[in-house]
Design an enzyme around this catalytic site. Structure first.
Site, PDB file in Angstrom:
ATOM      1  CG  HIS A  10      -1.592  -1.110   1.602  1.00 24.71           C
ATOM      2  ND1 HIS A  10      -1.933  -1.865   2.725  1.00 24.71           N
ATOM      3  CD2 HIS A  10      -2.382  -1.770   0.648  1.00 24.71           C
ATOM      4  CE1 HIS A  10      -2.815  -2.712   2.421  1.00 24.71           C
ATOM      5  NE2 HIS A  10      -2.869  -2.982   1.376  1.00 24.71           N
TER       6      HIS A  10
ATOM      7  CE1 TYR B 212       0.239   2.873   9.021  1.00 28.72           C
ATOM      8  CE2 TYR B 212       0.022   1.095  10.347  1.00 28.72           C
ATOM      9  CZ  TYR B 212      -0.421   1.781   9.282  1.00 28.72           C
ATOM     10  OH  TYR B 212      -1.494   1.633   8.603  1.00 28.72           O
TER      11      TYR B 212
ATOM     12  CG  ASP C 158      -3.985  -5.851   0.264  1.00 29.66           C
ATOM     13  OD1 ASP C 158      -4.285  -4.810  -0.199  1.00 29.66           O
ATOM     14  OD2 ASP C 158      -3.742  -6.121   1.315  1.00 29.66           O
TER      15      ASP C 158
ATOM     16  CE  LYS D 233       2.167   3.761   5.203  1.00 34.39           C
ATOM     17  NZ  LYS D 233       1.817   2.791   4.707  1.00 34.39           N
TER      18      LYS D 233
END
Length: 182
Positions: A62, A132, A170, A72
């Site tokens: 992603h 995250y 996905d 991130k």
């Protein structure tokens, strides 16, 4: 904190200094000043996310695009994952290359992933809690991604294919070739 530059420019493995004794352990999981020294700029993290997943879950690949692109800082607070970053920055000498890093509650490593990367992870322990920080807010219209088992990328998720748990979204994601050619 020890910082190791990966083969992908701007992508760092961060290892904290851990203090352990009979009571347990203590470590600094985030220090703005140290992160700025490592990166050469000060990211402003505006959103924290956390997920919990079972063995075999593969999440990704992603990213957010445009004005909602995200850097991130990722880590695992329970269990073990194989974390994956794929460089998709235009004109990067490592475009299309990836790294995999084992992140776990035991090793306490973190991975800093700059903007312009696809990201994903697989759970190789019974379960894992993944945490995250993002330097931009999530925006559904800015989502993009690539099928995690794309043969061009050839990522070893360290989970047998028959035991992988991949979301429908996905599984239906575009190929890396389609992503590259749009």
């Amino acid at each position: 904190m020890k910082a190791t530059q990966t083969k992908l420019e701007g992508c760092f493995i961060l290892e904290p200094t851990v203090f352990e004794d009979e009571r347990g352990y203590f470590f600094e999981s985030y220090n703005e000043v140290k992160i700025e020294q490592i990166l050469g700029y000060k990211p402003t993290f505006v959103q924290d996310n956390q997920s919990n997943s079972a063995y075999g879950v593969v999440r990704g690949l992603h990213m957010q695009t445009g004005e909602y692109a995200q850097a991130k800082l990722v880590r695992v607070v329970e269990g073990t994952v194989i974390d994956v970053a794929v460089d998709v920055r235009h004109n990067s000498p490592t475009y299309g290359q990836s790294i995999t890093v084992e992140l776990s509650a035991d090793n306490k490593r973190q991975l800093f992933i700059p903007r312009g990367f696809l990201h994903g992870f697989s759970v190789i322990s019974e379960k894992a809690t993944f945490f995250y920080k993002c330097d931009n807010v999530y925006n559904k219209a800015s989502e993009d991604g690539v099928y995690p088992l794309d043969e061009t990328l050839n990522i070893d998720w360290l989970v047998p294919k028959e035991k992988m748990i991949i979301s429908e979204k996905d599984q239906e994601a575009q190929s890396f070739e389609m992503f590259t050619n749009k």
